[in-house]
Design a protein around this motif. Structure first.
Motif, PDB file in Angstrom:
ATOM      1  N   ILE A 453       0.802  -1.156   0.029  1.00  0.00           N
ATOM      2  CA  ILE A 453       0.016  -0.060  -0.099  1.00  0.00           C
ATOM      3  C   ILE A 453       0.688   1.331   0.220  1.00  0.00           C
ATOM      4  N   THR A 454       1.941   1.310   0.835  1.00  0.00           N
ATOM      5  CA  THR A 454       2.992   2.157   0.954  1.00  0.00           C
ATOM      6  C   THR A 454       3.471   2.669  -0.549  1.00  0.00           C
ATOM      7  N   ARG A 455       3.919   1.599  -1.293  1.00  0.00           N
ATOM      8  CA  ARG A 455       4.435   1.760  -2.529  1.00  0.00           C
ATOM      9  C   ARG A 455       3.341   2.374  -3.433  1.00  0.00           C
ATOM     10  N   GLY A 456       2.319   1.638  -3.655  1.00  0.00           N
ATOM     11  CA  GLY A 456       1.105   2.325  -4.266  1.00  0.00           C
ATOM     12  C   GLY A 456       0.846   3.810  -4.306  1.00  0.00           C
ATOM     13  N   ILE A 457       0.694   4.215  -2.934  1.00  0.00           N
ATOM     14  CA  ILE A 457       0.327   5.780  -2.599  1.00  0.00           C
ATOM     15  C   ILE A 457       1.576   6.509  -3.026  1.00  0.00           C
ATOM     16  N   LEU A 458       2.817   6.096  -2.695  1.00  0.00           N
ATOM     17  CA  LEU A 458       4.047   6.798  -2.879  1.00  0.00           C
ATOM     18  C   LEU A 458       4.049   7.027  -4.467  1.00  0.00           C
ATOM     19  N   TYR A 459       3.645   5.879  -5.239  1.00  0.00           N
ATOM     20  CA  TYR A 459       3.784   6.292  -6.751  1.00  0.00           C
ATOM     21  C   TYR A 459       2.680   7.276  -7.061  1.00  0.00           C
ATOM     22  N   LEU A 460       1.516   7.275  -6.576  1.00  0.00           N
ATOM     23  CA  LEU A 460       0.214   8.037  -6.864  1.00  0.00           C
ATOM     24  C   LEU A 460       0.701   9.449  -6.475  1.00  0.00           C
ATOM     25  N   HIS A 461       1.506   9.725  -5.327  1.00  0.00           N
ATOM     26  CA  HIS A 461       2.009  11.348  -4.771  1.00  0.00           C
ATOM     27  C   HIS A 461       3.082  11.578  -5.589  1.00  0.00           C
ATOM     28  N   GLN A 462       4.228  10.947  -5.922  1.00  0.00           N
ATOM     29  CA  GLN A 462       5.397  11.175  -6.120  1.00  0.00           C
ATOM     30  C   GLN A 462       5.945  10.722  -7.726  1.00  0.00           C
ATOM     31  N   ASP A 463       5.796   9.332  -7.894  1.00  0.00           N
ATOM     32  CA  ASP A 463       6.502   8.619  -8.860  1.00  0.00           C
ATOM     33  C   ASP A 463       5.684   8.789 -10.452  1.00  0.00           C
ATOM     34  N   SER A 464       4.309   8.903 -10.221  1.00  0.00           N
ATOM     35  CA  SER A 464       3.289   8.986 -11.221  1.00  0.00           C
ATOM     36  C   SER A 464       3.632  10.150 -12.104  1.00  0.00           C
ATOM     37  N   ARG A 465       3.309  10.190 -13.266  1.00  0.00           N
ATOM     38  CA  ARG A 465       3.441  11.561 -14.271  1.00  0.00           C
ATOM     39  C   ARG A 465       2.520  12.467 -13.755  1.00  0.00           C
ATOM     40  N   LEU A 466       1.378  12.221 -13.068  1.00  0.00           N
ATOM     41  CA  LEU A 466       0.675  13.293 -12.409  1.00  0.00           C
ATOM     42  C   LEU A 466       0.719  13.047 -11.047  1.00  0.00           C
ATOM     43  N   MET A 499       2.022  19.513 -10.713  1.00  0.00           N
ATOM     44  CA  MET A 499       3.085  19.125 -10.017  1.00  0.00           C
ATOM     45  C   MET A 499       3.601  20.072  -8.834  1.00  0.00           C
ATOM     46  N   GLU A 500       3.219  21.315  -9.106  1.00  0.00           N
ATOM     47  CA  GLU A 500       3.323  22.467  -8.200  1.00  0.00           C
ATOM     48  C   GLU A 500       2.412  22.605  -7.055  1.00  0.00           C
ATOM     49  N   GLU A 501       1.273  22.039  -7.221  1.00  0.00           N
ATOM     50  CA  GLU A 501       0.244  22.188  -6.097  1.00  0.00           C
ATOM     51  C   GLU A 501       0.494  21.352  -5.050  1.00  0.00           C
ATOM     52  N   THR A 502       0.142  21.871  -3.666  1.00  0.00           N
ATOM     53  CA  THR A 502       0.521  21.291  -2.552  1.00  0.00           C
ATOM     54  C   THR A 502      -0.917  21.169  -1.824  1.00  0.00           C
ATOM     55  N   VAL A 503      -1.846  22.118  -1.959  1.00  0.00           N
ATOM     56  CA  VAL A 503      -2.937  21.917  -1.091  1.00  0.00           C
ATOM     57  C   VAL A 503      -4.388  22.550  -1.906  1.00  0.00           C
ATOM     58  N   LYS A 529      -1.096  14.937   2.139  1.00  0.00           N
ATOM     59  CA  LYS A 529      -1.278  14.410   3.792  1.00  0.00           C
ATOM     60  C   LYS A 529      -2.759  14.009   4.089  1.00  0.00           C
ATOM     61  N   SER A 530      -3.667  14.154   3.340  1.00  0.00           N
ATOM     62  CA  SER A 530      -4.919  13.789   3.635  1.00  0.00           C
ATOM     63  C   SER A 530      -4.928  12.236   3.236  1.00  0.00           C
ATOM     64  N   GLN A 603      -1.529  12.601  13.001  1.00  0.00           N
ATOM     65  CA  GLN A 603      -1.464  13.863  13.866  1.00  0.00           C
ATOM     66  C   GLN A 603      -2.374  14.706  13.230  1.00  0.00           C
ATOM     67  N   GLU A 604      -2.971  15.787  14.324  1.00  0.00           N
ATOM     68  CA  GLU A 604      -3.985  16.565  13.828  1.00  0.00           C
ATOM     69  C   GLU A 604      -3.448  17.568  12.952  1.00  0.00           C
ATOM     70  N   ASN A 605      -2.216  18.103  13.361  1.00  0.00           N
ATOM     71  CA  ASN A 605      -1.453  19.135  12.180  1.00  0.00           C
ATOM     72  C   ASN A 605      -0.911  18.457  11.089  1.00  0.00           C
ATOM     73  N   SER A 606      -1.555  18.620   9.940  1.00  0.00           N
ATOM     74  CA  SER A 606      -1.179  18.170   8.779  1.00  0.00           C
ATOM     75  C   SER A 606       0.159  18.309   8.042  1.00  0.00           C
ATOM     76  N   ALA A 607       0.950  19.413   8.726  1.00  0.00           N
ATOM     77  CA  ALA A 607       2.304  19.619   8.400  1.00  0.00           C
ATOM     78  C   ALA A 607       3.186  18.843   9.181  1.00  0.00           C
ATOM     79  N   GLU A 608       2.736  18.361  10.256  1.00  0.00           N
ATOM     80  CA  GLU A 608       3.453  17.427  11.158  1.00  0.00           C
ATOM     81  C   GLU A 608       3.647  15.926  10.558  1.00  0.00           C
ATOM     82  N   ARG A 609       2.518  15.597   9.641  1.00  0.00           N
ATOM     83  CA  ARG A 609       2.570  14.049   9.259  1.00  0.00           C
ATOM     84  C   ARG A 609       3.603  13.821   8.153  1.00  0.00           C
ATOM     85  N   PRO A 610       4.401  12.919   8.294  1.00  0.00           N
ATOM     86  CA  PRO A 610       5.320  12.629   7.356  1.00  0.00           C
ATOM     87  C   PRO A 610       4.838  12.389   5.811  1.00  0.00           C
TER      88      PRO A 610
END
Length: 673
Positions: A453-466, A499-503, A529-530, A603-610
């Motif tokens: 699951i970690t690898r799949g989400i990492l692909y969605l967030h970072q390694d896929s074209r979008l 690619m430049e969007e964060t929130v 972080k959601s 964690q409640e603060n999204s910025a603190e989540r890894p």
């Protein structure tokens, strides 16, 4: 002296120009054509989109097909040894894209491309696995001739080298056996010195589906063909759909780096052969030393300016492509409704697998024997069409072993269908939350599921074209294949990020209570972080074997799994969370570390989540120190009889959602914007 210098410059410039002008694609004009935007065209574009990932997923060689008769497209992609997964994927994608442009409406086409290594792409309307295909062929040769006084000696060495390489290749006596990636069957490279002159370098390869005898025949025909038509030339290439031959008087591929030639006993004489000479299709004029200096100068100037203009055009096109906004094809294989009805026995109850967020799912079998899962959008639902279109667009762009693969869709009248690969072991919640079936999930299997699951989400967030935000990660959306490997499914709620969007913010809060972070429900704000929050809940569920909602009103307190685990953390009793099934046989410290990581995710603060990349590092490297988590955020439904894990559908009043602090005395009602 000046004349010789001018002639040398002229030859050098012609070499550069020739290298730029070579075309390598082979379009079979005899096999037939197709119309633009026809089913065959869409099938070819789809298989083109997935070919690169399929090749790397299958160790450098993949043969497959997509579509239904008479519009089936068969394809093969292959990389030679020496290409790592990333380089192989890029070569296949570039070659495939180039082939589609060069052969815009031919049903059959192929090409071998590459300098540091080879990759092959071949499309056809007919199945060809295991079939020796000799035509069409494509021959390129170097324009420079071997000196006639050296021809006899050269031919003797050349013939022995070709015969030796073919025999070595046919018996799989590979000089590249140490290479770990890519298919290396029927691949060989070799070299032989010609006394007092240069070495001859040769590379040969066949597709691994043909027999050893057919491979040998294909290469022997290529050698004979080259000798018959281009004898005396100083290098060349013969391409056929089933085999490849290239020889040169210089090293032209990284696979030769490991070969060490013996040091000659006497200093080498000046070579009668040219240095690196490019491939040309027609003979170049022999140099005429009687030309005047003025004519030579004029020719040099003309060619020089032509090269400058060509390079400028190439650079301009490259920059334009690099600056263009990425636009990926939204077409997938479109199935006829009758085909899907036949595959699912007209959506019979016996084929029903379950019901998703906005439709039922049925098992089916296509005419070619492929098992599929068909998601059928509810006809009576007032919502869902947007999600349907979103899922087609999003999932068609995603290819990863831990994501469910979209095979196609059907859109006819009120019927809206998505056709997926069939994943036989149902969903994670089917096993995890059943007291008997849960016993099949030992700690090793649960850990592997978390890693996948970690690898799949990492692909969605970072390694896929979008960059993709799933927005509805939960146990029922994690499917398990025959080997219990996880595959993330249900992208109806997914959102594509720049690619430049964060929130981003939304007025339509969708998802499942208990898995959604506070900032999403209360403010409609979501980011990568959601998904991290949802993933943290999943980790805790996988380790405990209990649903997030099962802790509601536990011990007289308003709870969910997240808050229950936090109280265990405060009491230093995290071991109490571990499912008794794995408590005895598990690596206790490793399990506790996973729970710790889960708490960091919620964690409640999204910025603190890894980030997912950081989570992947923490899960795979035990030496990385973990931060101390801060209190989590959690959500529940209004009213004592409501289900805190209930799915929140679009349009539902969100004022019923609450953001709660850990102090039970403080409850704030917040309406999201």
């Amino acid at each position: 002296m000046a004349k010789k210098s001018s002639v040398s410059i002229l030859c050098f410039l012609i070499i550069i120009f020739s290298a730029i002008s070579v075309s390598a694609q082979t379009c079979d004009e005899t096999a037939g054509n197709f119309k633009p935007d026809s089913p065959y065209d869409m099938n070819r574009r789809l298989i083109n989109f997935t070919l690169a990932s399929n090749v790397t997923d299958h160790n450098g060689y993949f043969y497959g097909w997509t579509g239904l008769y008479p519009d089936i497209v068969y394809a093969v992609g292959m990389c030679s040894p020496g290409a790592g997964p990333e380089a192989c994927s890029q070569c296949i994608q570039d070659t495939s894209d180039s082939l589609l442009k060069s052969c815009p409406n031919q049903t059959d086409s192929f090409t071998w491309l590459g300098e540091e290594f080879l990759c092959l792409v071949h499309y056809s309307r007919k199945p060809f696995s295991g079939v020796l295909i000799l035509e069409p062929s494509n021959v390129l040769f170097n324009s420079m001739d071997i000196a006639k006084e050296n021809q006899k000696e050269f031919d003797s060495v050349w013939d022995v080298l070709m015969s030796r390489t073919i025999k070595s290749l046919a018996r799989n006596n590979l000089s590249t056996s140490s290479l770990s990636f890519s298919n290396s069957k029927y691949y060989a490279n070799d070299t032989a010195p010609v006394p007092d002159f240069r070495n001859i370098w040769v590379l040969m390869q066949c597709t691994p589906d043909v027999s050893s005898e057919d491979c040998k025949l294909c290469l022997e025909k290529s050698v004979d063909y080259y000798k018959e038509l281009h004898h005396g030339k100083s290098g060349g290439i013969v391409r056929r759909p089933s085999c490849f031959l290239r020889w040169e008087l210089y090293t032209f591929s990284g696979v030769f780096d490991h070969i060490r030639m013996p040091t000659p006993s006497s200093p080498p004489q000046p070579s009668p052969w040219p240095s690196k000479t490019p491939f040309v299709v027609t003979n170049m004029p022999k140099k005429d030393t009687s030309l005047s200096g003025g004519i030579i100068t004029a020719i040099v100037i003309v060619i020089f300016f032509f090269i400058i203009i060509s390079i400028a055009i190439v650079v301009a096109v490259f920059k334009r492509k690099r600056n263009q906004k990425i636009e990926l094809p939204t077409e997938s294989v479109q199935f006829d409704l009758k085909t899907i009805e036949a595959a699912t026995s007209n959506f019979s109850a016996s084929n029903k697998l379950g019901q998703g967020g906005f439709g039922e799912v049925y098992k089916g079998m296509l005419m070619n024997g492929t098992e599929v899962a068909v998601k059928r959008l509810s006809k009576t639902s007032g919502q869902g069409e947007v999600e349907f279109k979103n899922e087609v667009v999003v999932v068609a762009k995603l290819q990863h072993r831990n994501l469910v693969r979209l095979l196609g869709f059907s859109l006819q009248g009120e019927e809206k269908l998505l056709v997926y690969e069939f994943v036989p072991n149902k969903s994670l919640d089917y096993f995890l939350f059943d007291p008997k079936k849960r016993t099949q999930l030992d700690w090793t299997m649960r850990r592997n599921i978390i890693d996948g699951i970690t690898r799949g989400i990492l692909y969605l967030h970072q390694d896929s074209r979008l960059k993709i935000i799933h927005r509805d990660l939960k146990a029922s959306n994690i499917l398990l294949d025959a080997d219990m490997n996880p595959k993330i499914a249900d992208f109806g709620m997914a959102r594509i990020f720049g690619m430049e969007e964060t929130v981003a913010n939304t007025k339509r809060v969708v998802g499942t209570f208990g898995y959604m972070p506070p900032e999403y429900v209360t403010h409609g704000q979501f980011s990568t972080k959601s998904d991290v929050y949802s993933f943290g809940v999943l980790i805790l569920e996988i380790i405990s074997g209990k649903k997030n909602s099962s802790f509601y009103q536990m011990e007289g307190l308003v709870n969910n799994l997240v808050t229950y685990v936090w109280r265990l953390w405060e009491k230093k009793s995290l071991h109490e969370l571990i499912d008794p099934i794995i408590r005895e046989e598990s690596e206790r410290d490793e399990v506790i570390r996973h729970i710790h990581i889960g708490l960091l995710c919620v964690q409640e603060n999204s910025a603190e989540r890894p980030t997912m990349s950081r989570i992947h590092q923490m899960l795979t490297t035990s030496s990385i120190a973990l931060d101390v988590p801060s209190p989590p955020g959690f959500l529940f439904r209004k009213g004592p009889g409501s289900n805190p894990a209930q799915r929140l559908e679009p349009g539902e009043p969100t004022s019923m959602s609450f953001a709660c602090s850990l102090d039970e005395a403080t409850i704030t009602d917040v309406t999201p914007r």
